[in-house]
Scaffold this motif. Structure first.
Motif, PDB file in Angstrom:
ATOM      1  N   PHE A  94       0.829  -1.207   0.000  1.00 30.18           N
ATOM      2  CA  PHE A  94       0.000   0.000   0.000  1.00 30.18           C
ATOM      3  C   PHE A  94       0.869   1.264   0.000  1.00 30.18           C
ATOM      4  CE2 PHE A  94      -1.931   3.409   2.526  1.00 30.18           C
ATOM      5  CZ  PHE A  94      -3.010   3.721   1.704  1.00 30.18           C
ATOM      6  N   LEU A  95       1.875   1.317   0.887  1.00 28.21           N
ATOM      7  CA  LEU A  95       2.718   2.509   0.989  1.00 28.21           C
ATOM      8  C   LEU A  95       3.541   2.757  -0.284  1.00 28.21           C
ATOM      9  CD1 LEU A  95       3.976   2.264   4.690  1.00 28.21           C
ATOM     10  CD2 LEU A  95       2.224   3.806   3.751  1.00 28.21           C
ATOM     11  N   VAL A  96       4.106   1.702  -0.832  1.00 18.28           N
ATOM     12  CA  VAL A  96       4.883   1.848  -2.066  1.00 18.28           C
ATOM     13  C   VAL A  96       3.975   2.307  -3.203  1.00 18.28           C
ATOM     14  CG1 VAL A  96       6.145   0.536  -3.840  1.00 18.28           C
ATOM     15  CG2 VAL A  96       6.745   0.267  -1.425  1.00 18.28           C
ATOM     16  N   ILE A 101       2.234   6.577  -6.802  1.00 18.27           N
ATOM     17  CA  ILE A 101       1.134   7.377  -7.349  1.00 18.27           C
ATOM     18  C   ILE A 101       1.345   8.856  -7.039  1.00 18.27           C
ATOM     19  CG2 ILE A 101      -1.343   7.883  -7.082  1.00 18.27           C
ATOM     20  CD1 ILE A 101      -1.749   4.827  -6.724  1.00 18.27           C
ATOM     21  N   ALA A 102       1.758   9.163  -5.803  1.00 16.91           N
ATOM     22  CA  ALA A 102       1.894  10.564  -5.385  1.00 16.91           C
ATOM     23  C   ALA A 102       3.158  11.221  -5.944  1.00 16.91           C
ATOM     24  CB  ALA A 102       1.899  10.654  -3.863  1.00 16.91           C
ATOM     25  N   ALA A 103       4.284  10.513  -5.908  1.00 20.90           N
ATOM     26  CA  ALA A 103       5.553  11.140  -6.283  1.00 20.90           C
ATOM     27  C   ALA A 103       6.089  10.664  -7.632  1.00 20.90           C
ATOM     28  CB  ALA A 103       6.597  10.899  -5.202  1.00 20.90           C
ATOM     29  N   LEU A 106       9.902   5.880  -6.088  1.00 18.26           N
ATOM     30  CA  LEU A 106      10.071   5.486  -4.679  1.00 18.26           C
ATOM     31  C   LEU A 106      10.910   6.536  -3.964  1.00 18.26           C
ATOM     32  CD1 LEU A 106      10.815   1.653  -4.821  1.00 18.26           C
ATOM     33  CD2 LEU A 106       8.753   2.768  -4.029  1.00 18.26           C
ATOM     34  N   THR A 107      10.352   7.136  -2.955  1.00 10.61           N
ATOM     35  CA  THR A 107      11.116   8.098  -2.153  1.00 10.61           C
ATOM     36  C   THR A 107      11.013   7.691  -0.692  1.00 10.61           C
ATOM     37  OG1 THR A 107       9.189   9.574  -2.130  1.00 10.61           O
ATOM     38  CG2 THR A 107      10.859  10.004  -3.814  1.00 10.61           C
ATOM     39  N   TRP A 108      10.089   8.258   0.040  1.00 10.82           N
ATOM     40  CA  TRP A 108       9.965   8.019   1.475  1.00 10.82           C
ATOM     41  C   TRP A 108       9.553   6.586   1.813  1.00 10.82           C
ATOM     42  CZ3 TRP A 108       5.069   6.493   2.653  1.00 10.82           C
ATOM     43  CH2 TRP A 108       4.049   6.848   1.763  1.00 10.82           C
TER      44      TRP A 108
END
Length: 165
Positions: A94-96, A101-103, A106-108
């Motif tokens: 979910f987080l990845v 989707i948001a950035a 892969l960052t945070w």
């Protein structure tokens, strides 16, 4: 051609005797179980006293109980690990996904994935490690907790029965 017949010793250590008898019994009774009476007869023929065979039988039964508890403990630890691994996978997927989707990359979420993954990996190593001092301490702690739970449950059941009368 050299003679390859084995040289039989004149005497055997107790360890050697035990190994030889184990092999002989395994070959003699391939698919047949021995009764408790037969065990006692064999012990009598070997001039082993009733007290010694009874104590050995008791020790053997106690060891089987401990072995069964260790097996249950190992299954419990592995089941816990599988649950943690499942939670890890669900949350991190979910987080990845959210991070991508948001950035757009892969960052945070990568930091969360790596640090949490390290913890899960260590937990997995502990779950599948069945030797060593740490495993023994964990088993003793788990065993003690189960004994306490069982005692409390027994007392609670007796209290309930007493109150119902």
């Amino acid at each position: 051609m050299p003679d390859t017949t084995p040289q039989y010793p004149d005497s055997y250590s107790q360890d050697d005797i035990q190994q030889i008898l184990n092999i002989a019994i395994a070959r003699h009774h391939t698919h047949e179980e021995l009764s408790r009476q037969q065990l006692w007869e064999i012990a009598s023929e070997l001039d082993i006293s009733n007290a010694i065979i009874q104590a050995a039988e008791k020790d053997w039964l106690e060891q089987k109980i401990v072995d069964r508890q260790r097996h249950t403990f190992n299954l419990y630890r592995r089941q816990n690990f599988k649950q943690k691994l499942t939670k890890f996978a669900i949350v991190n997927i979910f987080l990845v996904s959210l991070n991508i989707i948001a950035a757009g990359s892969l960052t945070w979420s990568l930091y969360i994935l790596l640090f949490w993954g390290l913890g899960v990996a260590l937990n997995g190593w502990r779950a599948y490690q069945t030797q060593g001092e740490e495993h023994e301490r964990a088993f003793q702690r788990w065993s003690f907790q189960n004994e306490v739970k069982q005692t409390v449950s027994t007392v609670w059941t007796k209290l309930q029965k007493t109150w119902q009368v």
